[in-house]
Design a protein around this motif. Sequence first.
Motif, mmCIF file in Angstrom:
data_model
loop_
_atom_site.group_PDB
_atom_site.id
_atom_site.type_symbol
_atom_site.label_atom_id
_atom_site.label_comp_id
_atom_site.label_asym_id
_atom_site.label_seq_id
_atom_site.Cartn_x
_atom_site.Cartn_y
_atom_site.Cartn_z
ATOM 1 N N LEU A 1 0.823 -1.218 0.000
ATOM 2 C CA LEU A 1 0.000 0.000 0.000
ATOM 3 C C LEU A 1 0.853 1.263 0.000
ATOM 4 N N PHE A 2 1.948 1.230 0.762
ATOM 5 C CA PHE A 2 2.805 2.405 0.879
ATOM 6 C C PHE A 2 3.958 2.396 -0.122
ATOM 7 N N GLY A 3 4.177 1.283 -0.796
ATOM 8 C CA GLY A 3 5.254 1.195 -1.776
ATOM 9 C C GLY A 3 6.637 1.258 -1.161
ATOM 10 N N THR A 4 6.814 0.609 -0.019
ATOM 11 C CA THR A 4 8.103 0.617 0.664
ATOM 12 C C THR A 4 8.419 -0.779 1.171
ATOM 13 N N GLY A 5 9.574 -0.942 1.726
ATOM 14 C CA GLY A 5 9.980 -2.211 2.306
ATOM 15 C C GLY A 5 9.804 -2.185 3.816
ATOM 16 N N THR A 6 10.376 -3.187 4.482
ATOM 17 C CA THR A 6 10.358 -3.250 5.939
ATOM 18 C C THR A 6 11.773 -3.480 6.439
ATOM 19 N N ILE A 7 11.922 -3.539 7.753
ATOM 20 C CA ILE A 7 13.243 -3.797 8.316
ATOM 21 C C ILE A 7 13.707 -5.201 7.984
ATOM 22 N N ASN A 8 12.783 -6.114 7.719
ATOM 23 C CA ASN A 8 13.159 -7.479 7.352
ATOM 24 C C ASN A 8 13.741 -7.552 5.945
ATOM 25 N N GLN A 9 13.525 -6.538 5.139
ATOM 26 C CA GLN A 9 14.040 -6.504 3.774
ATOM 27 C C GLN A 9 15.267 -5.609 3.663
ATOM 28 N N ASN A 10 15.935 -5.367 4.796
ATOM 29 C CA ASN A 10 17.139 -4.537 4.876
ATOM 30 C C ASN A 10 16.916 -3.122 4.353
ATOM 31 N N ASP A 11 15.755 -2.592 4.597
ATOM 32 C CA ASP A 11 15.431 -1.219 4.220
ATOM 33 C C ASP A 11 15.207 -0.431 5.508
ATOM 34 N N PHE A 12 16.156 0.404 5.890
ATOM 35 C CA PHE A 12 16.075 1.139 7.141
ATOM 36 C C PHE A 12 15.739 2.601 6.906
ATOM 37 N N SER A 13 14.741 2.863 6.091
ATOM 38 C CA SER A 13 14.278 4.231 5.887
ATOM 39 C C SER A 13 13.160 4.537 6.874
ATOM 40 N N ILE A 14 12.764 5.784 6.945
ATOM 41 C CA ILE A 14 11.688 6.196 7.850
ATOM 42 C C ILE A 14 10.381 5.499 7.476
ATOM 43 N N SER A 15 10.093 5.389 6.202
ATOM 44 C CA SER A 15 8.845 4.743 5.788
ATOM 45 C C SER A 15 8.845 3.253 6.125
ATOM 46 N N SER A 16 9.975 2.592 6.003
ATOM 47 C CA SER A 16 10.025 1.166 6.344
ATOM 48 C C SER A 16 9.897 0.959 7.848
ATOM 49 N N LEU A 17 10.469 1.862 8.629
ATOM 50 C CA LEU A 17 10.314 1.778 10.081
ATOM 51 C C LEU A 17 8.863 2.001 10.489
ATOM 52 N N LEU A 18 8.193 2.926 9.815
ATOM 53 C CA LEU A 18 6.777 3.187 10.105
ATOM 54 C C LEU A 18 5.914 1.985 9.741
ATOM 55 N N VAL A 19 6.161 1.375 8.596
ATOM 56 C CA VAL A 19 5.399 0.191 8.179
ATOM 57 C C VAL A 19 5.657 -0.967 9.148
ATOM 58 N N SER A 20 6.884 -1.147 9.570
ATOM 59 C CA SER A 20 7.208 -2.211 10.525
ATOM 60 C C SER A 20 6.549 -1.952 11.875
ATOM 61 N N PHE A 21 6.539 -0.695 12.310
ATOM 62 C CA PHE A 21 5.888 -0.326 13.565
ATOM 63 C C PHE A 21 4.380 -0.566 13.489
ATOM 64 N N LEU A 22 3.759 -0.162 12.398
ATOM 65 C CA LEU A 22 2.320 -0.381 12.239
ATOM 66 C C LEU A 22 1.995 -1.874 12.184
ATOM 67 N N GLY A 23 2.853 -2.661 11.573
ATOM 68 C CA GLY A 23 2.674 -4.110 11.564
ATOM 69 C C GLY A 23 2.739 -4.695 12.965
ATOM 70 N N ALA A 24 3.650 -4.187 13.807
ATOM 71 C CA ALA A 24 3.749 -4.656 15.190
ATOM 72 C C ALA A 24 2.508 -4.259 15.991
ATOM 73 N N VAL A 25 1.978 -3.065 15.752
ATOM 74 C CA VAL A 25 0.750 -2.633 16.433
ATOM 75 C C VAL A 25 -0.424 -3.510 16.005
ATOM 76 N N ILE A 26 -0.510 -3.818 14.723
ATOM 77 C CA ILE A 26 -1.581 -4.694 14.229
ATOM 78 C C ILE A 26 -1.444 -6.089 14.843
ATOM 79 N N LEU A 27 -0.224 -6.584 14.946
ATOM 80 C CA LEU A 27 -0.006 -7.898 15.549
ATOM 81 C C LEU A 27 -0.470 -7.912 17.002
ATOM 82 N N LEU A 28 -0.129 -6.893 17.768
ATOM 83 C CA LEU A 28 -0.555 -6.839 19.161
ATOM 84 C C LEU A 28 -2.065 -6.685 19.279
ATOM 85 N N ALA A 29 -2.690 -5.958 18.356
ATOM 86 C CA ALA A 29 -4.150 -5.832 18.370
ATOM 87 C C ALA A 29 -4.809 -7.182 18.105
ATOM 88 N N ILE A 30 -4.256 -7.958 17.194
ATOM 89 C CA ILE A 30 -4.802 -9.289 16.898
ATOM 90 C C ILE A 30 -4.628 -10.210 18.108
#
Length: 89
Positions: free
Chosen positions: A50-79
Motif C-alpha cells: 500500500l505504501f510502496g516501501t519495504g520493511t526492516i526485514n528486507q534490509n530497508d532502514f528508511s523512515i517509511s520502512s520503520l513506520l510500516v514495521s511499527f504499524l505491523g507490530a501494532v496490528i499484531l498486538l491488536a490481533i
Amino acid sequence: MNFIIWIVVGGVLGWLASLVMRTDASQGMFLNVIVGIVGALLGGWLLAPLFGTGTINQNDFSISSLLVSFLGAVILLAIVNLLRRGTPR
C-alpha cells in the motif's frame, strides 16, 4: 552485523508498539523483539504494497520502512489482544 541491527531495531519497534497497545507490563525484552520482527513481517505483507516501501526485514532502514514495521507490530498486538481478551485494546 546486519542481524544484530535487525534484532535491536525489531526490539525497539516491538517495545514502542507494546507501549502504544498498553501491553508493555506483560511482555519482556524477548517478546518485544519477537513482536517487532513478526510485526515487520506482517507489515511487509499487508502494508508495504500500500505504501510502496519495504520493511526492516528486507534490509530497508528508511523512515517509511520503520513506520510500516511499527504499524505491523501494532496490528499484531491488536490481533493478539483480540484473541486473548475479546477486545483489540
